[in-house]
Design a protein around this motif. Structure first.
Motif: not given
Length: 275
Positions: A81, A83-84, A87, A153-158, A160
């Protein structure tokens, strides 16, 4: 507290001070909790992921991501991941958590030689510096933990983010960081010369001298002469003689009863019992 050169302080007991015992217990406990929080992949969990089984749970840490299920004990780690991990919080948390573990070990290595109880007095300066390092390690743990919790809850991840929950690593990190902060702060208090030395279990040298000077001197020992008398020097085949035994006796002897006289010339009339 007066200057050290003006008034000397001394410890009457070689027991390790309580503040050092508290710090040396709290710091290792906090280090173990921080280590678990660092390596375990459960800083947050994502439940009810769309297009995934209902019992599947995504566990995200700062080093790895795992897929688990609530109905089975099987866990598959090594999930990708990018994207995660891109961050900003992730590399910062990795660096601070590892630095916190290293600084805690350094702090313990510095503090332990200062709290040795077999010396006349502990090295308060060395132990206090060790406590300062342990305190800083706790702060380095709390910073990424609190930051990650704030933007949970704002940490982006692939994946959903349907239902984001706090993982157990956050809880362990908070507890471990607080343990280290408390332990290091309490040990650092020993470096402060306050409360007249009483917080360190020390008393002034003048007070100790006056205390012993007012004590009563020990009773004088009196030599009692021996009561054994010289035995008779007369040559004998036994180690003592009758005269020496009489001389050694310090109490009157009982008189021996007189021997009964037996009259063999009894001419009285014999009785029937004598026949």
């Amino acid at each position: 507290m007066p200057n050290r050169s003006a008034q000397e302080w001394i410890r009457l007991s070689m027991r390790t001070p309580g503040i050092f015992i508290f710090g040396l217990v709290m710091a290792p406990c906090g280090w173990v909790l921080d280590l678990t929080s660092t390596v375990a992949p459960n800083w947050r969990t994502i439940h009810n992921v769309p297009n995934r089984p209902a019992d599947e749970v995504v566990q995200q840490g700062i080093w790895d991501i795992c897929l688990a299920a609530t109905t089975t004990t099987r866990t598959v780690c090594g999930q990708d991941d990018t994207t995660y991990f891109d961050n900003e919080i992730i590399p910062v948390a990795q660096g601070l958590m590892v630095a916190s573990l290293i600084v805690t070990l350094i702090g313990l290595a510095v503090a332990i030689p200062g709290v040795r109880c077999w010396r006349d007095r502990p090295n308060w300066v060395v132990a206090g510096l060790g406590g300062l390092l342990i305190f800083l390690s706790g702060v380095m743990t709390i910073i990424p933990i609190a930051w990650y919790t704030h933007i949970l809850t704002e940490v982006a991840t692939v994946t959903p983010a349907a239902d984001v929950r706090v993982g157990y690593c956050i809880i362990l990190g908070y507890i471990g960081g607080i343990f280290e902060i408390l332990g290091g702060f309490v040990m650092f208090i020993g470096i402060c010369r306050c409360c007249g030395g009483k917080n360190r279990g020390e008393v002034p040298v003048e007070e100790v001298r006056s205390r012993f000077s007012h004590q009563k001197p020990p009773p004088r020992r009196v030599d009692v002469p021996s009561l054994n008398r010289a035995r008779s020097s007369a040559s004998s085949s036994v180690p003592y003689s009758k005269d020496s035994m009489d001389d050694d006796v310090s109490f009157p002897r009982a008189k021996s009863p007189a021997a009964r006289s037996v009259n063999t010339s009894y001419s009285g009339r014999p009785y029937d019992a004598d026949l």
